[in-house]
Design a protein around this motif. Structure first.
Motif, short mmCIF file in Angstrom:
data_model
loop_
_atom_site.label_atom_id
_atom_site.label_comp_id
_atom_site.label_asym_id
_atom_site.label_seq_id
_atom_site.Cartn_x
_atom_site.Cartn_y
_atom_site.Cartn_z
N GLN A 24 0.85 -1.20 0.00
CA GLN A 24 0.00 0.00 0.00
C GLN A 24 0.88 1.25 0.00
O GLN A 24 1.94 1.25 0.63
CB GLN A 24 -0.87 0.05 1.27
CG GLN A 24 -2.02 -0.93 1.32
CD GLN A 24 -1.70 -2.15 2.15
OE1 GLN A 24 -0.92 -2.05 3.10
NE2 GLN A 24 -2.25 -3.29 1.80
N PHE A 25 0.42 2.26 -0.71
CA PHE A 25 1.03 3.58 -0.63
C PHE A 25 -0.01 4.51 0.00
O PHE A 25 -1.14 4.58 -0.51
CB PHE A 25 1.40 4.11 -2.02
CG PHE A 25 2.49 3.35 -2.70
CD1 PHE A 25 3.82 3.56 -2.34
CD2 PHE A 25 2.21 2.43 -3.69
CE1 PHE A 25 4.84 2.85 -2.96
CE2 PHE A 25 3.22 1.73 -4.32
CZ PHE A 25 4.54 1.95 -3.96
N ASN A 26 0.36 5.17 1.05
CA ASN A 26 -0.58 6.07 1.75
C ASN A 26 -1.91 5.36 2.03
O ASN A 26 -2.98 5.95 1.89
CB ASN A 26 -0.87 7.33 0.91
CG ASN A 26 0.40 8.09 0.61
OD1 ASN A 26 1.15 8.42 1.52
ND2 ASN A 26 0.66 8.35 -0.66
N GLY A 27 -1.85 4.07 2.37
CA GLY A 27 -3.07 3.33 2.69
C GLY A 27 -3.84 2.83 1.47
O GLY A 27 -4.81 2.09 1.62
N ARG A 28 -3.41 3.21 0.26
CA ARG A 28 -4.11 2.73 -0.95
C ARG A 28 -3.38 1.52 -1.52
O ARG A 28 -2.16 1.53 -1.67
CB ARG A 28 -4.16 3.83 -2.02
CG ARG A 28 -5.07 4.97 -1.61
CD ARG A 28 -5.30 5.91 -2.76
NE ARG A 28 -5.94 5.25 -3.90
CZ ARG A 28 -6.28 5.87 -5.02
NH1 ARG A 28 -6.02 7.16 -5.16
NH2 ARG A 28 -6.86 5.23 -6.00
N THR A 29 -4.15 0.48 -1.83
CA THR A 29 -3.54 -0.79 -2.27
C THR A 29 -2.99 -0.69 -3.70
O THR A 29 -3.72 -0.32 -4.62
CB THR A 29 -4.60 -1.91 -2.20
OG1 THR A 29 -5.00 -2.03 -0.83
CG2 THR A 29 -4.05 -3.24 -2.70
N ALA A 30 -1.70 -1.05 -3.84
CA ALA A 30 -1.07 -1.10 -5.16
C ALA A 30 -0.89 -2.56 -5.59
O ALA A 30 -0.99 -2.89 -6.77
CB ALA A 30 0.26 -0.38 -5.15
#
Ligand code: ATP
Length: 244
Positions: A24-30
């Motif tokens: 995750q980047f900044n809580g967003r799933t990559a």
């Protein structure tokens, strides 16, 4: 890095085993729960729409995502290197330079150091590998030959690296990475910024390198998948949706 006690694991035909990898980047799933095995001396080509996580998957293999402070990684990546098995996500920070020597990466756009062609080739060998000038010089010709570049630049190593064409710059980046003697080569859309002729030179290099290196490459080109892939990994929204 841990050493293999002359165990069978060193002789494994597998270069990487990825288990339950999420990023995750900044809580967003990559990347979302990636499970994947990569074989030695094969070319794995990763494709999928923009933003689906291809570069993140490559960078997970040498912990480059870590350079972003807002990145959170879960799961395991085990590499079977000649020195033995390495658990990438459990390596301490001080193990990362060595990991990145073993797992070299070439990016979409040539990332040159300011300076001459030979500066670009010699500096990482001297600074990262700690080689003497003479020992570093001894390595650059072979690396340039492997990148099909020596004939073009062998007699002008002191010229600025900026003076090279885009395709030559990308092959210089490839030569610089090969000079570090990696075991796993990560190529993130290495032909994306090149014209068809320059792209064809790089593709030719990649197919020759495949005999010697394990390669994971991102590509949007169906023709490249067709020509180069031993394994084709298709991604969508952070997940693997097909392996063929
Ligand atoms: N350093 C970062 N900080 C924040 N978000 C990031 C970072 N790196 C990647 N992402 C996000 O993670 C997701 C996956 O990005 P990634 O670069 O892996 O996609 P990609 O499939 O390689 O895309 P492209 O084909 O456009 O290069 C995207 O939503 C992207 O915005």
């Amino acid at each position: 890095m841990s050493h293999c006690p002359q165990g069978a694991s060193c002789k494994s035909s597998r270069i990487a085993t990825i288990r339950n990898l999420s990023v995750q980047f900044n809580g967003r799933t990559a990347l979302d729960d990636i499970n994947l095995m990569l074989e030695k001396h094969k070319v794995a080509v990763v494709s999928g729409h923009s933003g689906c996580g291809k570069s993140t998957l490559l960078k997970a293999l040498n912990r480059l995502n870590d350079s972003d402070g807002n990145c959170h990684t879960q799961g395991d990546i085990e590499l079977m290197l000649s020195s033995g098995p390495v658990l990438v996500n459990r390596l301490p920070q001080q193990g990362l330079p060595q990991l990145r020597q073993r797992v070299g990466m070439v990016f979409q756009h040539p990332q040159l150091l300011p300076g001459s062609i030979e500066d670009n080739l010699l500096l990482p060998l001297k600074v990262v590998k700690g080689l003497s000038e003479a020992a570093a010089r001894a390595k650059i010709r072979r690396a340039c030959e492997q990148a099909s570049l020596w004939e073009e630049i062998g007699d002008r190593l002191t010229l600025s690296a900026d003076s090279l064409s885009g395709g030559q710059q990308q092959r210089l980046c490839l030569a610089r990475t090969l000079a570090m003697e990696p075991e796993l080569l990560l190529l993130d859309e290495p032909t994306a910024s090149l014209d068809p002729k320059a792209a064809a030179r790089i593709e030719q290099c990649i197919s020759q390198l495949a005999a010697q290196y394990s390669i994971v490459m991102v590509s949007h080109s169906e023709a490249q998948v067709e020509a180069l892939a031993d394994v084709h990994i298709q991604m969508q929204s952070g997940r693997i949706v097909g392996i063929s």
